[in-house]
Design a protein around this motif. Structure first.
Motif, PDB file in Angstrom:
ATOM      1  N   GLN A  46       4.570  -0.940   4.331  1.00 56.67           N
ATOM      2  CA  GLN A  46       2.665  -1.784   4.353  1.00 56.67           C
ATOM      3  C   GLN A  46       2.349  -2.782   3.841  1.00 56.67           C
ATOM      4  O   GLN A  46       2.026  -2.067   2.115  1.00 56.67           O
ATOM      5  CB  GLN A  46       1.923  -0.688   5.006  1.00 56.67           C
ATOM      6  CG  GLN A  46       2.019   0.359   5.801  1.00 56.67           C
ATOM      7  CD  GLN A  46       2.276  -0.995   7.705  1.00 56.67           C
ATOM      8  OE1 GLN A  46       4.171  -1.065   7.640  1.00 56.67           O
ATOM      9  NE2 GLN A  46       1.646  -1.266   8.127  1.00 56.67           N
ATOM     10  N   CYS A  47       2.551  -4.120   3.984  1.00 54.93           N
ATOM     11  CA  CYS A  47       2.078  -4.721   2.687  1.00 54.93           C
ATOM     12  C   CYS A  47       0.828  -5.970   3.318  1.00 54.93           C
ATOM     13  O   CYS A  47       0.727  -5.562   4.364  1.00 54.93           O
ATOM     14  CB  CYS A  47       3.415  -5.517   2.218  1.00 54.93           C
ATOM     15  SG  CYS A  47       3.790  -7.219   3.917  1.00 54.93           S
ATOM     16  N   TYR A  48       0.127  -6.954   1.951  1.00 56.89           N
ATOM     17  CA  TYR A  48      -0.864  -7.746   2.535  1.00 56.89           C
ATOM     18  C   TYR A  48      -0.239  -8.643   2.942  1.00 56.89           C
ATOM     19  O   TYR A  48       0.850  -8.895   3.599  1.00 56.89           O
ATOM     20  CB  TYR A  48      -1.190  -8.282   1.502  1.00 56.89           C
ATOM     21  CG  TYR A  48      -2.475  -7.385   0.436  1.00 56.89           C
ATOM     22  CD1 TYR A  48      -2.713  -5.881   0.541  1.00 56.89           C
ATOM     23  CD2 TYR A  48      -3.268  -8.242  -0.263  1.00 56.89           C
ATOM     24  CE1 TYR A  48      -3.871  -4.836  -0.126  1.00 56.89           C
ATOM     25  CE2 TYR A  48      -4.587  -6.973  -0.563  1.00 56.89           C
ATOM     26  CZ  TYR A  48      -4.334  -5.846  -0.463  1.00 56.89           C
ATOM     27  OH  TYR A  48      -5.811  -5.189  -1.568  1.00 56.89           O
ATOM     28  N   ALA A  64      -3.373  -3.129   3.741  1.00 51.60           N
ATOM     29  CA  ALA A  64      -2.235  -3.208   3.725  1.00 51.60           C
ATOM     30  C   ALA A  64      -1.734  -2.753   4.884  1.00 51.60           C
ATOM     31  O   ALA A  64      -1.402  -1.998   5.458  1.00 51.60           O
ATOM     32  CB  ALA A  64      -1.132  -2.357   2.604  1.00 51.60           C
ATOM     33  N   VAL A  65      -1.934  -3.805   5.580  1.00 56.20           N
ATOM     34  CA  VAL A  65      -1.786  -3.559   7.329  1.00 56.20           C
ATOM     35  C   VAL A  65      -0.363  -4.059   7.937  1.00 56.20           C
ATOM     36  O   VAL A  65      -0.255  -4.224   8.971  1.00 56.20           O
ATOM     37  CB  VAL A  65      -2.545  -3.593   8.251  1.00 56.20           C
ATOM     38  CG1 VAL A  65      -3.957  -2.822   7.596  1.00 56.20           C
ATOM     39  CG2 VAL A  65      -3.176  -5.521   8.047  1.00 56.20           C
ATOM     40  N   GLY A 111       0.803  -1.156  -0.356  1.00 52.88           N
ATOM     41  CA  GLY A 111      -0.172  -0.641   0.310  1.00 52.88           C
ATOM     42  C   GLY A 111       1.055   1.196  -0.238  1.00 52.88           C
ATOM     43  O   GLY A 111       2.081   1.482  -0.279  1.00 52.88           O
ATOM     44  N   SER A 112       0.187   2.662   0.095  1.00 50.64           N
ATOM     45  CA  SER A 112       0.589   3.753   0.418  1.00 50.64           C
ATOM     46  C   SER A 112       1.917   4.199   1.391  1.00 50.64           C
ATOM     47  O   SER A 112       2.689   4.854   1.625  1.00 50.64           O
ATOM     48  CB  SER A 112      -0.093   4.621   0.175  1.00 50.64           C
ATOM     49  OG  SER A 112      -0.469   5.217   1.550  1.00 50.64           O
ATOM     50  N   SER A 113       1.961   2.987   3.086  1.00 53.95           N
ATOM     51  CA  SER A 113       2.636   3.738   3.690  1.00 53.95           C
ATOM     52  C   SER A 113       2.194   5.218   4.447  1.00 53.95           C
ATOM     53  O   SER A 113       3.186   5.542   5.150  1.00 53.95           O
ATOM     54  CB  SER A 113       4.488   3.180   3.936  1.00 53.95           C
ATOM     55  OG  SER A 113       4.487   1.797   3.349  1.00 53.95           O
ATOM     56  N   SER A 137       2.395   6.100  -3.465  1.00 49.28           N
ATOM     57  CA  SER A 137       1.912   7.103  -3.013  1.00 49.28           C
ATOM     58  C   SER A 137       0.434   8.026  -3.405  1.00 49.28           C
ATOM     59  O   SER A 137      -0.166   7.314  -4.446  1.00 49.28           O
ATOM     60  CB  SER A 137       2.774   8.635  -2.766  1.00 49.28           C
ATOM     61  OG  SER A 137       2.589   9.368  -4.455  1.00 49.28           O
ATOM     62  N   ARG A 138      -0.139   8.843  -2.327  1.00 52.77           N
ATOM     63  CA  ARG A 138      -1.711   9.091  -3.354  1.00 52.77           C
ATOM     64  C   ARG A 138      -1.039  10.136  -4.859  1.00 52.77           C
ATOM     65  O   ARG A 138      -2.213   9.544  -5.484  1.00 52.77           O
ATOM     66  CB  ARG A 138      -2.140   9.842  -2.061  1.00 52.77           C
ATOM     67  CG  ARG A 138      -3.279  10.493  -2.502  1.00 52.77           C
ATOM     68  CD  ARG A 138      -4.634   9.748  -2.913  1.00 52.77           C
ATOM     69  NE  ARG A 138      -5.983   9.433  -3.465  1.00 52.77           N
ATOM     70  CZ  ARG A 138      -6.903   9.040  -3.030  1.00 52.77           C
ATOM     71  NH1 ARG A 138      -6.892   8.242  -2.885  1.00 52.77           N
ATOM     72  NH2 ARG A 138      -7.474   9.827  -4.469  1.00 52.77           N
ATOM     73  N   GLU A 139       0.247  10.896  -4.539  1.00 58.55           N
ATOM     74  CA  GLU A 139       0.235  11.309  -5.961  1.00 58.55           C
ATOM     75  C   GLU A 139       0.232  10.427  -7.071  1.00 58.55           C
ATOM     76  O   GLU A 139      -0.197  10.343  -8.187  1.00 58.55           O
ATOM     77  CB  GLU A 139       1.140  12.165  -6.086  1.00 58.55           C
ATOM     78  CG  GLU A 139       1.806  12.871  -7.347  1.00 58.55           C
ATOM     79  CD  GLU A 139       3.189  13.967  -7.061  1.00 58.55           C
ATOM     80  OE1 GLU A 139       3.261  15.021  -8.190  1.00 58.55           O
ATOM     81  OE2 GLU A 139       3.810  13.708  -5.756  1.00 58.55           O
TER      82      GLU A 139
END
Length: 347
Positions: A204-206, A303-304, A187-189, A272-274
């Motif tokens: 941060q991953c699955y 992604a926790v 994920g985006s962390s 990232s969000r961007e």
């Protein structure tokens, strides 16, 4: 630039079990690659391992991805440029000059579709631009390499066992048609803006046993491969198939269960969000709809788990160099600040 292989075998299906959509001409082209590789003393003229990369408007992401995979022992990268604006040639220029990259700018897909149909007898769907790119890679460059990987620019091979490089791993699988490497989603962390380094920024991953991780991406031997059947898997000559790095047989695009023995494919699917907003605007080379906000929410909610494999891989590969560069810069700074006449300040 290689001369594409050609075949005049009639365009008709082949009668093999289990049933296949492969054509006799595709198998003839595959057999030509196999015959070339079977010559006494043959060495892959383009290097042992290549990657075929479909890319569009990803100028900022290419240098990091190329530098990393070059360190993993990749001999050559075929960047299939999906009509980027501006074309990717400028950012690729130093890599082209040193011989690492071949850049092909693709725009007229109707003509490419007809050319592939004429030369292979297989008619790729017009909206599946990525599959046309993969077909061109296999047809035009497959005979130049022992192995060819088909992955995306948001995917990074990461060793889990300390193997030195990809050729060292692949030499143990040369009896197979290909190797399927399981995804690991990230994920985006929490990052809003684009990060300078993918492997160290996103941790941060699955969880490893998630169903989506059954997906594989493929590294195939072109001499045993007749076609890339989809973005994930190849269609092999009779008697050949792909296995995971743990040695279990892969059927199509999925392994029976995720395995990260020796190697994983980190899939930085949103960054990232961007980055994610740019990906939504860029669209998909498979002709599918762009991923929407619900996809972002799904990835972020799952992604926790914390995964440092990518960060450790980067550190093993680049950390000592970066430390040396920083120490050199610090040393130069000290020299600039040191008063004339020696190391002690004048009283």
């Amino acid at each position: 630039m290689s001369v594409p292989l050609t075949s005049s075998v009639p365009c008709e299906p082949i009668g093999i079990t289990p049933p296949s959509t492969l054509t006799a001409r595709e198998l003839d082209l595959q057999q030509q690659r196999r015959c070339l590789a079977g010559r006494p003393g043959w060495r892959p003229p383009g290097g042992y391992l290549a990657i075929c990369l479909a890319a569009r408007n990803q100028h900022a992401e290419l240098p990091e991805w190329l530098d990393y995979h070059r360190r993993l022992g990749v001999s050559h990268v075929y960047v299939m440029d999906d009509a980027s604006q501006p074309p990717l040639g400028e950012v690729l220029a130093p890599y082209i000059e040193e011989g690492l990259v071949t850049h092909r700018y693709l725009e007229d897909y109707a003509a490419i579709q007809q050319e592939l149909k004429d030369t292979t007898c297989h008619d790729p769907q017009a909206h599946h631009r990525q599959m046309m790119m993969y077909a061109l890679c296999l047809r035009d460059y497959g005979a130049r390499h022992q192995w060819m990987a088909f992955i995306d620019i948001d995917e990074f091979f990461v060793f889990t066992d300390g193997t030195d490089d990809l050729p060292a791993l692949l030499r143990g699988f040369e009896e197979y048609g290909g190797v399927g490497v399981n995804w690991r989603f990230f994920g985006s962390s929490g990052h809003k803006k684009r990060q300078a380094n993918t492997l160290t920024a996103y941790t941060q991953c699955y969880a490893g046993n998630e169903e989506v991780h059954r997906h594989i991406k493929s590294v195939v031997q072109p001499r045993f491969t007749a076609r890339m059947e989809g973005p994930h898997h190849g269609a092999f000559a009779p008697g050949y198939f792909a296995v995971t790095t743990s040695g279990s047989r892969v059927e199509g695009a999925f392994a029976k269960k995720p395995t990260y023995k020796r190697l994983a494919l980190h899939h930085y699917v949103v960054k990232s969000r961007e980055d994610f907003e740019e990906k939504m605007a860029r669209g998909n080379v498979m002709g599918e709809e762009s991923r929407q906000e619900s996809f972002w929410q799904q990835i972020e909610s799952q992604a926790v788990k914390t995964c440092y494999g990518g960060s450790k891989a980067w550190q093993r590969m680049f950390g000592k160099e970066q430390q040396a560069e920083e120490e050199e810069e610090q040393g130069q700074g000290m020299a600039r600040r040191r008063p004339k006449g020696g190391g002690k300040a004048r009283s």
